[in-house]
Design an enzyme around this catalytic site. Structure first.
Site, PDB file in Angstrom:
ATOM      1  N   CYS A   1      12.592  -4.358   3.759  1.00 25.08           N
ATOM      2  CA  CYS A   1      12.201  -5.414   2.517  1.00 25.08           C
ATOM      3  C   CYS A   1      13.062  -4.988   1.149  1.00 25.08           C
ATOM      4  O   CYS A   1      12.791  -4.173   0.561  1.00 25.08           O
ATOM      5  CB  CYS A   1      10.597  -5.122   2.215  1.00 25.08           C
TER       6      CYS A   1
ATOM      7  N   CYS B   1       5.285 -13.545   2.092  1.00 20.92           N
ATOM      8  CA  CYS B   1       5.704 -12.535   2.740  1.00 20.92           C
ATOM      9  C   CYS B   1       4.688 -12.320   4.014  1.00 20.92           C
ATOM     10  O   CYS B   1       3.475 -12.377   3.519  1.00 20.92           O
ATOM     11  CB  CYS B   1       5.803 -11.513   1.951  1.00 20.92           C
TER      12      CYS B   1
ATOM     13  N   GLY C   1      -0.744   0.438  -5.061  1.00 13.85           N
ATOM     14  CA  GLY C   1      -1.796  -0.028  -4.758  1.00 13.85           C
ATOM     15  C   GLY C   1      -2.990   0.478  -5.353  1.00 13.85           C
ATOM     16  O   GLY C   1      -3.009   1.869  -5.564  1.00 13.85           O
TER      17      GLY C   1
ATOM     18  N   ASN D   1       0.739   1.148   5.974  1.00 10.16           N
ATOM     19  CA  ASN D   1       1.322   0.298   5.155  1.00 10.16           C
ATOM     20  C   ASN D   1       1.918  -0.764   5.819  1.00 10.16           C
ATOM     21  O   ASN D   1       2.928  -0.457   6.679  1.00 10.16           O
ATOM     22  CB  ASN D   1       2.026   1.001   4.046  1.00 10.16           C
ATOM     23  N   GLY D   2       1.700  -1.993   5.472  1.00 10.80           N
ATOM     24  CA  GLY D   2       2.426  -3.193   6.153  1.00 10.80           C
ATOM     25  C   GLY D   2       1.279  -4.103   6.888  1.00 10.80           C
ATOM     26  O   GLY D   2       0.366  -3.912   6.982  1.00 10.80           O
TER      27      GLY D   2
ATOM     28  N   CYS E   1      15.604  -7.523   4.868  1.00  9.59           N
ATOM     29  CA  CYS E   1      14.752  -8.607   4.887  1.00  9.59           C
ATOM     30  C   CYS E   1      14.635  -9.386   3.644  1.00  9.59           C
ATOM     31  O   CYS E   1      14.225  -8.909   2.625  1.00  9.59           O
ATOM     32  CB  CYS E   1      13.375  -8.540   5.329  1.00  9.59           C
TER      33      CYS E   1
ATOM     34  N   CYS F   1      11.619 -13.754   1.713  1.00 10.25           N
ATOM     35  CA  CYS F   1      10.815 -14.639   0.250  1.00 10.25           C
ATOM     36  C   CYS F   1      11.816 -15.372  -0.361  1.00 10.25           C
ATOM     37  O   CYS F   1      11.460 -16.314  -0.993  1.00 10.25           O
ATOM     38  CB  CYS F   1      10.170 -13.539  -0.170  1.00 10.25           C
TER      39      CYS F   1
ATOM     40  N   TYR G   1      10.944  -4.849  -6.894  1.00 12.20           N
ATOM     41  CA  TYR G   1       9.991  -4.682  -7.732  1.00 12.20           C
ATOM     42  C   TYR G   1       9.015  -3.449  -7.333  1.00 12.20           C
ATOM     43  O   TYR G   1       8.625  -2.661  -8.129  1.00 12.20           O
ATOM     44  CB  TYR G   1       9.221  -6.062  -7.486  1.00 12.20           C
TER      45      TYR G   1
ATOM     46  N   CYS H   1       0.815  -1.075   0.040  1.00 11.95           N
ATOM     47  CA  CYS H   1      -0.148   0.083   0.029  1.00 11.95           C
ATOM     48  C   CYS H   1       0.866   1.360  -0.029  1.00 11.95           C
ATOM     49  O   CYS H   1       2.239   0.975   0.079  1.00 11.95           O
ATOM     50  CB  CYS H   1      -0.893   0.222   1.391  1.00 11.95           C
TER      51      CYS H   1
HETATM   52  P1  AMP Z   1       3.769 -14.454 -12.109  1.00 10.70           P
HETATM   53  O1  AMP Z   1       2.956 -14.450 -13.533  1.00 10.70           O
HETATM   54  O2  AMP Z   1       2.699 -14.997 -11.141  1.00 10.70           O
HETATM   55  O3  AMP Z   1       5.055 -15.482 -12.045  1.00 10.70           O
HETATM   56  O4  AMP Z   1       4.154 -13.186 -11.667  1.00 10.70           O
HETATM   57  C1  AMP Z   1       5.339 -12.623 -12.079  1.00 10.70           C
HETATM   58  C2  AMP Z   1       5.002 -11.342 -12.500  1.00 10.70           C
HETATM   59  O5  AMP Z   1       4.366 -10.585 -11.333  1.00 10.70           O
HETATM   60  C3  AMP Z   1       6.514 -10.324 -12.731  1.00 10.70           C
HETATM   61  O6  AMP Z   1       6.466  -9.858 -13.892  1.00 10.70           O
HETATM   62  C4  AMP Z   1       6.625  -9.525 -11.506  1.00 10.70           C
HETATM   63  O7  AMP Z   1       7.224  -8.335 -12.138  1.00 10.70           O
HETATM   64  C5  AMP Z   1       5.211  -9.234 -11.117  1.00 10.70           C
HETATM   65  N1  AMP Z   1       5.115  -9.391  -9.476  1.00 10.70           N
HETATM   66  C6  AMP Z   1       5.897 -10.109  -8.721  1.00 10.70           C
HETATM   67  N2  AMP Z   1       5.676  -9.903  -7.575  1.00 10.70           N
HETATM   68  C7  AMP Z   1       4.409  -9.119  -7.432  1.00 10.70           C
HETATM   69  C8  AMP Z   1       3.490  -8.722  -6.393  1.00 10.70           C
HETATM   70  N3  AMP Z   1       3.816  -8.977  -5.145  1.00 10.70           N
HETATM   71  N4  AMP Z   1       2.391  -7.954  -6.850  1.00 10.70           N
HETATM   72  C9  AMP Z   1       2.034  -7.718  -8.227  1.00 10.70           C
HETATM   73  N5  AMP Z   1       3.029  -8.117  -9.292  1.00 10.70           N
HETATM   74  C10 AMP Z   1       4.104  -8.927  -8.752  1.00 10.70           C
END
Ligand code: AMP
Length: 447
Positions: free
Chosen positions: A236, A382, A28, A102-103, A432, A435, A242, A2
């Site tokens: 984190c 996580c 978010g 957030n968290g 951290c 994951c 990402y 968030c």
């Molecule tokens: P997936 O298709 O489930 O393997 O998701 C991988 C894609 O989701 C990658 O392109 C990442 O950039 C993105 N991604 C990774 N973690 C998250 C997250 N927590 N929320 C949204 N997107 C994510």
């Protein structure tokens, strides 16, 4: 995940909160909200959707006053309903308060159960509501003491801003899982999840709120800092990989620079002969530039992203997720046809995105597809606010790298190692990485 923002002692604070939230939208997209105070009353507006969908001129003009807090929501705890949008507002014996958070709290269920047994009536499913109840039920005379008392009862991840009619309080848990930065705006103050919010509203970054610190903002005084807990930082690392925006500085470092460094490390660890390096947009762009620079293999945009589709990860069912990858990403056939490609993304979660991308690239004539991931395999969920699925759904908890390669259909697949990731962040051990390595700084009390 968030985002939070707080604006203090700035005329038309809600408008600044609105623009700040606009630049934090990536954290978010499910709901947004702002609460403001005019010194006598707290006003609040929130709803489902993007910041621009929730607010218009009329709604904003009702959010009067010189201080405001705001939130964009990505549900990790609670349900996806408007009741679960933040800020959470309450009237209690000392007046009115609004909280944004957030968290994730790791003892939320235990605390909630206790509070309910004592007679509290919960309005939402969010762990953040615990804080309101703890403050309202405290016997202390001043809000400040009540907040400190409440903080001693909660555990987990919180970057939080609390607004009362006259004051604003910003706090970060002792581990500092989530970022929270503080800046100046004219003669007032702003706190936000990331510095990209400051750039848009013209605020000047001053410093991070420290892990375990509470900062109190009061009119006519300099912000007052109280180190409530001894800091035990485990920030984190996935924020860098990402979540955060590349133009932000969080935890004292620029996100884009670190992502590039991750790409460079990846090129050193897993080189491969190819014609070009292409990113999965937008998440893989910075790492792909780093990989290209280090390897000397040209960077190209081989895949174009449609920006009007939400993040695929959020969708609940597998069928829709599959379709949405195609809606979102389309290759430039001219660029990729007959080419050996190194494709960079930041992470593989369920494997859906990579599998689709490899298949689309091959369908449109790529000769070879070498997937390179600028983070280690995601093997654990996580508990601190990132919406990762259950362990069983994480492809890397079920499959080896070789099996994952087969599943996604790539010619080769490699992930940045944990030591490579650490090198990219300057061998700083205060992160951290649970994951990836399973070392959880805090375990949930009620899972
Ligand atoms: P997936 O298709 O489930 O393997 O998701 C991988 C894609 O989701 C990658 O392109 C990442 O950039 C993105 N991604 C990774 N973690 C998250 C997250 N927590 N929320 C949204 N997107 C994510």
């Amino acid at each position: 995940m968030c985002s939070v923002i707080g604006v203090f002692n700035v005329p038309e604070a809600a408008k600044y909160a609105y623009f700040g939230l606009f630049s934090l939208q990536h954290r978010g997209q499910e709901a947004a909200g702002i609460a403001s105070s005019d010194g006598k009353r707290i006003h609040i507006a929130k709803g489902r959707g993007l910041v621009t969908q929730v607010f218009d001129e009329k709604k904003l003009s009702k959010l009067m006053g010189n201080s405001a807090v705001g939130h964009t929501r990505y549900s990790t705890a609670g349900e996806d309903s408007v009741l679960d949008a933040q800020p959470i507002f309450a009237r209690y014996d000392l007046g009115q308060i609004a909280v944004v958070h957030n968290g994730n709290l790791t003892n939320a269920k235990v605390v909630r159960k206790e509070l309910i047994r004592e007679g509290a009536i919960f309005q939402t499913f969010m762990d953040t509501e615990n804080i309101i109840h703890l403050i309202a039920r405290s016997q202390k005379e001043h809000l400040y003491d009540r907040i400190i008392e409440a903080l001693h009862k909660i555990e987990g991840a919180y970057s939080m801003v609390l607004l009362s009619r006259k004051k604003m309080f910003a706090m970060r848990d002792p581990h500092g899982f989530r970022p929270l930065v503080m800046g100046r705006l004219g003669s007032g103050w702003v706190v936000a999840s990331e510095t990209c919010a400051f750039d848009l509203i013209g605020a000047e970054y001053v410093r991070d709120i420290r892990p375990g610190e509470l900062v109190v903002f009061e009119e006519g005084e300099e912000p007052r800092s109280i180190q409530v807990f001894k800091p035990t930082p485990t920030k984190c690392i996935f924020e860098y990989i990402y979540f955060a925006r590349p133009d932000s500085d969080i935890f004292g470092k620029n996100v884009y620079k670190l992502r590039k460094a991750m790409g460079r490390e990846l090129a050193k660890e897993y080189p491969v002969e190819a014609d070009m390096v292409i990113p999965v947009p937008d998440s893989g762009v910075a790492a792909a530039i780093g990989y290209s620079e280090e390897s000397g293999i040209p960077f190209e945009l081989g895949i174009i992203r449609n920006h009007y589709v939400g993040r695929t990860f959020i969708e609940p069912t597998q069928e829709i997720r599959d379709l949405k990858v195609k809606m979102k990403l389309n290759p430039i056939k001219e660029v990729i046809r007959g080419k050996r490609l190194i494709v960079i993304d930041d992470s593989i979660v369920r494997g859906t995105t990579s599998r689709k991308i490899v298949s689309i690239l091959k369908e449109f004539g790529a000769k070879e597809v070498h997937m390179r991931i600028s983070a280690p395999p995601t093997t654990g969920p996580c508990y601190y606010g990132v919406d990762t699925p259950t362990k069983e759904e994480l492809i890397s908890s079920r499959m080896s790298v070789e099996e994952t390669k087969e599943y996604i259909g790539a010619d080769t697949l490699a992930y940045l190692s944990i030591s490579g990731l650490l090198r990219s962040v300057g061998n700083d051990l205060s992160y951290c990485m649970a994951c990836f390595d399973g070392n959880y700084p805090l375990l949930p009390k009620d899972k």
